[in-house]
Design an enzyme around this catalytic site. Structure first.
Site, PDB file in Angstrom:
ATOM      1  N   GLU A  50      -0.484  -7.906  12.807  1.00  0.00           N
ATOM      2  CA  GLU A  50      -0.506  -7.271  14.125  1.00  0.00           C
ATOM      3  C   GLU A  50      -1.887  -6.638  14.237  1.00  0.00           C
ATOM      4  OE1 GLU A  50       1.540  -3.736  16.787  1.00  0.00           O
ATOM      5  OE2 GLU A  50       0.942  -3.453  14.696  1.00  0.00           O
ATOM      6  N   HIS A  80       8.987  -5.078  20.161  1.00  0.00           N
ATOM      7  CA  HIS A  80       9.683  -3.777  20.204  1.00  0.00           C
ATOM      8  C   HIS A  80       8.773  -2.656  20.692  1.00  0.00           C
ATOM      9  CE1 HIS A  80       7.275  -3.947  16.698  1.00  0.00           C
ATOM     10  NE2 HIS A  80       7.407  -2.644  16.532  1.00  0.00           N
ATOM     11  N   ASP A  81       7.526  -3.012  21.044  1.00  0.00           N
ATOM     12  CA  ASP A  81       6.558  -2.011  21.525  1.00  0.00           C
ATOM     13  C   ASP A  81       6.239  -2.156  23.003  1.00  0.00           C
ATOM     14  OD1 ASP A  81       4.532  -2.145  18.499  1.00  0.00           O
ATOM     15  OD2 ASP A  81       6.202  -0.833  19.044  1.00  0.00           O
ATOM     16  N   ASP A 119       8.620  -6.608   7.460  1.00  0.00           N
ATOM     17  CA  ASP A 119       7.530  -5.899   8.138  1.00  0.00           C
ATOM     18  C   ASP A 119       6.797  -5.064   7.079  1.00  0.00           C
ATOM     19  OD1 ASP A 119       7.648  -5.000  11.578  1.00  0.00           O
ATOM     20  OD2 ASP A 119       6.004  -4.528  10.181  1.00  0.00           O
ATOM     21  N   ASP A 165       1.788  -4.669   9.823  1.00  0.00           N
ATOM     22  CA  ASP A 165       1.682  -3.689  10.898  1.00  0.00           C
ATOM     23  C   ASP A 165       0.257  -3.150  11.029  1.00  0.00           C
ATOM     24  OD1 ASP A 165       2.426  -0.390  11.578  1.00  0.00           O
ATOM     25  OD2 ASP A 165       3.227  -2.004  12.817  1.00  0.00           O
TER      26      ASP A 165
HETATM   27  O1  TEU Z   1       2.277  -0.853  16.676  1.00  0.00           O
HETATM   28  C1  TEU Z   1       0.920  -0.636  16.797  1.00  0.00           C
HETATM   29  C2  TEU Z   1       0.544  -0.698  18.198  1.00  0.00           C
HETATM   30  O2  TEU Z   1      -0.430  -1.227  18.545  1.00  0.00           O
HETATM   31  C3  TEU Z   1       1.472  -0.111  19.152  1.00  0.00           C
HETATM   32  O3  TEU Z   1       1.969   1.023  18.691  1.00  0.00           O
HETATM   33  C4  TEU Z   1       0.707   0.243  20.325  1.00  0.00           C
HETATM   34  O4  TEU Z   1      -0.418   0.897  19.946  1.00  0.00           O
HETATM   35  C5  TEU Z   1       1.340   1.210  21.104  1.00  0.00           C
HETATM   36  O5  TEU Z   1       2.611   0.838  21.386  1.00  0.00           O
HETATM   37  C6  TEU Z   1       0.458   1.359  22.274  1.00  0.00           C
HETATM   38  O6  TEU Z   1       1.144   1.664  23.354  1.00  0.00           O
HETATM   39  C7  TEU Z   1       2.764  -0.899  15.365  1.00  0.00           C
HETATM   40  C8  TEU Z   1       4.266  -1.071  15.447  1.00  0.00           C
HETATM   41  O7  TEU Z   1       4.545  -2.280  16.100  1.00  0.00           O
HETATM   42  C9  TEU Z   1       4.801   0.109  16.217  1.00  0.00           C
HETATM   43  O8  TEU Z   1       6.183  -0.019  16.466  1.00  0.00           O
HETATM   44  C10 TEU Z   1       4.534   1.356  15.418  1.00  0.00           C
HETATM   45  O9  TEU Z   1       4.933   2.455  16.166  1.00  0.00           O
HETATM   46  C11 TEU Z   1       3.053   1.468  15.096  1.00  0.00           C
HETATM   47  O10 TEU Z   1       2.464   0.264  14.646  1.00  0.00           O
HETATM   48  C12 TEU Z   1       2.845   2.430  13.961  1.00  0.00           C
HETATM   49  O11 TEU Z   1       3.401   1.889  12.793  1.00  0.00           O
END
Ligand code: TEU
Ligand code: CA
Length: 633
Positions: free
Chosen positions: A337, A408-409, A179, A279
């Site tokens: 992403e 994971h989000d 990542d 990311d």
């Molecule tokens: O996520 C970016 C992202 O779009 C999500 O955080 C989303 O905005 C959020 O969950 C909205 O509800 C990436 C990673 O996947 C995430 O785990 C990190 O927290 C974030 O970036 C910051 O690095």
């Protein structure tokens, strides 16, 4: 150039114009024909401005024209010889290391835990592993806040552990991607510490420092609640952070930042890593001057300021540069992403002729129109059907798409569609058939192969995620404790971050001690161990499906043709490759059966349905959440 004299159809013919309008229509849950009908599409933008002057002010239109005219390129409509790259046929498995397997009884998953499960992963029939961050980090955002890009997080183990893991993965013929979190670093990163404490440091330009005297630099909001600027009274400066206060954004317009990132990527690729997931990579280029965000857009999209950095002026240039400088020399894979990015923008970021990213993650399929993750509602699979039909109708052979709906989000899809435990098994299997037979590259998130569901967290005390904790605080003040908790429970990222369910023991086989994020209650019978014993389990069927995908190239490379696309609650498509035709069909609801379109002579390869009694060939029916795969005669 698009301006007020242009017609709506001219705007809609531009990639950014189309995506912005489609995004607005999606948020407002309005059909595209609202702008594509002859009456509206021929209107001049000046007329639209006049008709909408109550809602949309001059600033909105300035920003709109700036955004639409940012991109002069057009996605490639065809490719002379699309590559047959490994990642177009691979099944990716995302691991959240903190929650996968704990090898040293500290309640936190780690690298040796992952290595101890490689035989399991290989037995799943997956081809590549994506590890969420394992780099040195103070874990304000569970590793997405990196303090040292070339060191392993203490909790995760050592660099030797990592090297051994990589070797073992490759020995099993699988690949491993890391990542890459370079939109921001941790505020404990040496670059930031030096920049903060020495105004003359060459690292000062690595971040967005602004003098305190001038007050808050702009009205941008952080994704983790509150404003996007942190004030340091000692130094009387502000720094920009789109995520947590401990995640200051890197200034990619400063070339040394890009050079250092490329060098770091090459360092990991030299080790033999096969690629990266990048990311929030679409946020790295910010609009010059960091102007205030437009209130109307901010209210619509929830994050004021986003239009100034989600498809910035130098984004494509920086991605092309990083590809040339770091990825191409190692033929490394890249998936970006890209939250907020639309279909056409996604094609510009990942089209084969663009030489930027190989794939992007687009998130429009995760929530119904006008909804967001923290809304408590039932997700309708007919919308997911529409999403994939729209995409495959518009993509060309210059494009390839990622296929996913969990990570994971986000909460678990089975629970979003139907929380009824009786439907868990057929629905979980239906979603896996869809994931592994849809044209594109599937990305599975750990636990999906077990039919994982959301957690019955009892209170904010059960939650660990910075996004949810910050939001709870903000909502509690505004809406009161109960309403705030209901919101968090609906969309918390911790639903997908509880420890992996390896066996039926007290610690689920994840750890011998209390895990960092305990499961609020047991999930008896759904562990890997229990499902290994059950030939009809979700896990067993996942293996059957990956085996099918390996056996039939049509499921990996085939074209896709949708069948009876307008039929509600019915979804079907034919994948075809060199004469091999495979029909895949689904009943998208839990109520009544729907008629199957399979011919009597079609050979059933897989179904999640119980063999129904006297079902005459050709008059087959799909039971609720029924899914079937046929080799067409
Ligand atoms: O996520 C970016 C992202 O779009 C999500 O955080 C989303 O905005 C959020 O969950 C909205 O509800 C990436 C990673 O996947 C995430 O785990 C990190 O927290 C974030 O970036 C910051 O690095
Ligand atoms: Ca551990």
């Amino acid at each position: 150039m698009i301006n007020k004299k242009s017609r709506v159809k001219d705007v809609y013919a531009t990639p950014v114009g189309r995506d912005v309008i489609d995004k607005l229509l999606l948020q407002l849950d309005r059909p595209a024909r609202l702008v594509t009908n002859p009456l509206v599409s021929n209107l001049r933008m000046s007329t639209i401005e006049r008709l909408s002057r109550k809602q949309l002010n001059a600033d909105f239109w300035d920003t709109f024209y700036w955004l639409v005219n940012l991109e002069q390129d057009r996605p490639g409509e065809s490719h002379p010889d699309p590559s047959q790259s490994w990642w177009k046929e691979a099944v990716f498995y995302q691991i959240y290391p903190r929650s996968f397997a704990d090898s040293n009884a500290d309640g936190i998953g780690d690298i040796n835990g992952i290595r101890s499960k490689l035989d399991y992963l290989q037995s799943l029939g997956v081809d590549a592993l994506w590890l969420s961050p394992i780099y040195d980090s103070p874990n304000d955002d569970n590793g997405y806040d990196i303090r040292d890009y070339k060191a392993i997080m203490d909790e995760m183990g050592t660099m030797e552990d990592f090297d051994l893991l990589l070797e073992e993965v490759h020995k099993r013929g699988m690949r491993l991607i890391m990542d890459l979190v370079v939109n921001h670093t941790s505020d404990e990163h040496a670059w930031f510490q030096e920049a903060l404490h020495d105004p003359d440091s060459s690292y000062r330009s690595y971040y967005f420092f602004r003098p305190g005297a001038k007050g808050l630099p702009n009205n941008w909001r952080s994704f983790f609640s509150g404003r996007a600027w942190r004030y340091y009274p000692e130094q009387d400066v502000y720094t920009l952070h789109l995520f947590s206060e401990k995640q200051p954004d890197l200034n990619w317009d400063h070339e040394p930042v890009r050079k250092d990132v490329a060098e770091m990527v090459r360092w990991w690729l030299e080790k033999g890593v096969d690629g990266f997931r990048l990311d929030v990579i679409n946020y790295i280029s910010k609009r010059e001057g960091l102007p205030d965000g437009d209130k109307t857009i901010g209210d619509l999209i929830n994050f004021i300021g986003i239009e100034n950095y989600y498809y910035g002026p130098n984004l494509n240039k920086y991605l092309r540069e990083l590809r040339q400088e770091a990825f191409d020399p190692y033929h490394a894979f890249s998936v970006g992403e890209t939250p907020g990015i639309g279909l056409e923008m996604g094609r510009l970021l990942s089209g084969e002729d663009r030489k930027q990213l190989d794939l992007v993650f687009n998130f429009d399929q995760l929530e119904l129109p006008g909804k967001w993750k923290y809304d408590n509602y039932i997700y309708d699979l007919n919308y997911l059907k529409k999403y994939y039909i729209k995409y495959h109708t518009r993509l060309s052979d210059n494009d390839w798409m990622s296929v996913f709906w969990e990570n994971h989000d986000n909460p678990r899809m089975v629970s979003k569609v139907n929380p009824d435990p009786k439907q868990r098994r057929p629905l979980a299997k239906l979603l896996l058939v869809w994931l592994l037979t849809m044209r594109g590259t599937p990305f599975l998130y750990q636990g999906q192969e077990l039919g994982e569901v959301n957690q019955k967290f009892r209170s904010i005390k059960d939650v660990r995620d910075v996004e949810a904790l910050n939001m709870f605080e903000e909502l509690r003040v505004r809406d009161g404790e109960d309403a705030a908790w209901a919101t968090i429970l609906a969309g918390s990222r911790d639903h997908s971050r509880v420890p992996m369910n390896w066996d039926e023991s007290a610690g689920n086989g994840f750890s011998k001690v209390e895990p960092w994020l305990p499961r609020p209650e047991r999930d008896n019978g759904w562990s890997v161990a229990a499902q290994e014993e059950d030939a009809d389990s979700v896990l067993s069927d996942f293996r059957k499906l990956t085996a099918l995908r390996k056996k039939y190239p049509a499921l990996r490379r085939g074209s896709i043709t949708f069948v009876k696309a307008k039929k509600h609650n019915y979804f079907a498509y034919v994948r075809e490759w060199q004469g091999e035709r495979i029909l895949v069909e689904f009943n998208l609801c839990d109520l009544s059966p729907v008629r199957s379109q399979a011919a009597a002579s079609d050979k059933l390869l897989y179904t999640n349905m119980k063999p129904a009694s006297k079902q005459k060939a050709g008059r087959r029916r799909l039971q609720p959440y029924g899914a079937a795969v046929y080799l067409c005669s």
